[in-house]
Write an enzyme that holds these catalytic residues in place. Structure first.
Site, PDB file in Angstrom:
ATOM      1  N   GLY A  26       0.886  -1.206  -0.135  1.00 37.95           N
ATOM      2  CA  GLY A  26      -0.035  -0.091   0.027  1.00 37.95           C
ATOM      3  C   GLY A  26       0.714   1.223  -0.077  1.00 37.95           C
ATOM      4  N   GLY A  31       3.755   7.863   3.355  1.00 37.59           N
ATOM      5  CA  GLY A  31       4.347   6.764   3.468  1.00 37.59           C
ATOM      6  C   GLY A  31       3.791   5.189   2.790  1.00 37.59           C
ATOM      7  N   VAL A  33       3.089   1.013   3.010  1.00 38.12           N
ATOM      8  CA  VAL A  33       2.913  -0.062   3.946  1.00 38.12           C
ATOM      9  C   VAL A  33       3.523  -1.522   3.389  1.00 38.12           C
ATOM     10  CG1 VAL A  33       1.150  -1.631   5.006  1.00 38.12           C
ATOM     11  CG2 VAL A  33       0.589   0.817   4.879  1.00 38.12           C
ATOM     12  N   ASP A 141     -11.179  10.027  10.053  1.00 41.85           N
ATOM     13  CA  ASP A 141     -10.739   9.636   8.540  1.00 41.85           C
ATOM     14  C   ASP A 141     -11.610   8.525   8.269  1.00 41.85           C
ATOM     15  OD1 ASP A 141      -9.921  10.523   6.112  1.00 41.85           O
ATOM     16  OD2 ASP A 141      -8.067   9.650   6.160  1.00 41.85           O
TER      17      ASP A 141
END
Length: 191
Positions: A26, A31, A33, A141
């Site tokens: 991801g 950043g 994953v 979120d």
């Protein structure tokens, strides 16, 4: 993070003294994953902050706050965090690897869901949010990409993740910018 969103295959490499990163699963604005393993070969997910962002005090603070926020919640519908790695300009949150996909992908695959399935998913997500609220944490979120469907059990269990813009109630830090995904923000915040 979820297992099925493989993007780029990378060569395995070490993270700290205990972990091996295998592949990127991801990507986001802050950043990547990765899937990987610990010394005991347990599958894990690793949320790594982009190295160039490690010098930004506000971003690092949010990243560390996310780790603290998630690790304080013990709920079957919240992805569990087990460690934080800080090594040079590398910051990583270590969490369980979910065998499944995110809710957005699932909705695209399935199309319209039955009312019973919608109610079940909604109740589980609400239960996860209630557990977070009980710890004084507001996620801020909640969107389909931040709900992972754990297919290791039947029926699949929704698991809330990515508390990166969470608000800790009672936190004295003051923010002047709006955080979150516009299409999923509360109307009063958008206004």
């Amino acid at each position: 993070c979820c297992l099925e969103e493989s993007h780029v295959n990378e060569q395995p490499h070490q993270l700290g003294s205990s972990y091996t990163l295998h592949r990127v699963i991801g990507k986001g604005a802050y950043g990547q994953v990765w899937s990987g393993t610990d010394r005991a070969q347990r599958a894990l997910a690793f949320k790594l902050l982009h190295p160039h962002l490690a010098a930004d005090v506000d971003i690092v603070h949010r990243f560390l706050k996310e780790r603290g926020a998630i690790s304080s919640i013990d709920h079957p519908n919240v992805v569990k965090v087990s460690d934080l790695v800080a090594e040079g300009d590398t910051l990583a949150i270590v969490m369980e690897l979910i065998d499944g996909t995110d809710l957005r992908t699932y909705l695209r695959e399935q199309g319209t869901l039955s009312p019973a399935e919608v109610a079940s998913l909604g109740a589980a997500i609400a239960s996860a949010l209630s557990a977070a609220h009980a710890k004084g944490i507001v996620h801020r979120d909640v969107k389909p990409e931040n709900v992972l469907l754990d297919r290791s059990v039947t029926p699949a269990i929704p698991r809330l993740t990515d508390f990166g813009v969470a608000k800790i109630i009672g936190d004295s830090s003051h923010q002047t910018m709006l955080l979150g995904t516009p299409n999923y923000m509360a109307p009063e915040l958008v206004e």
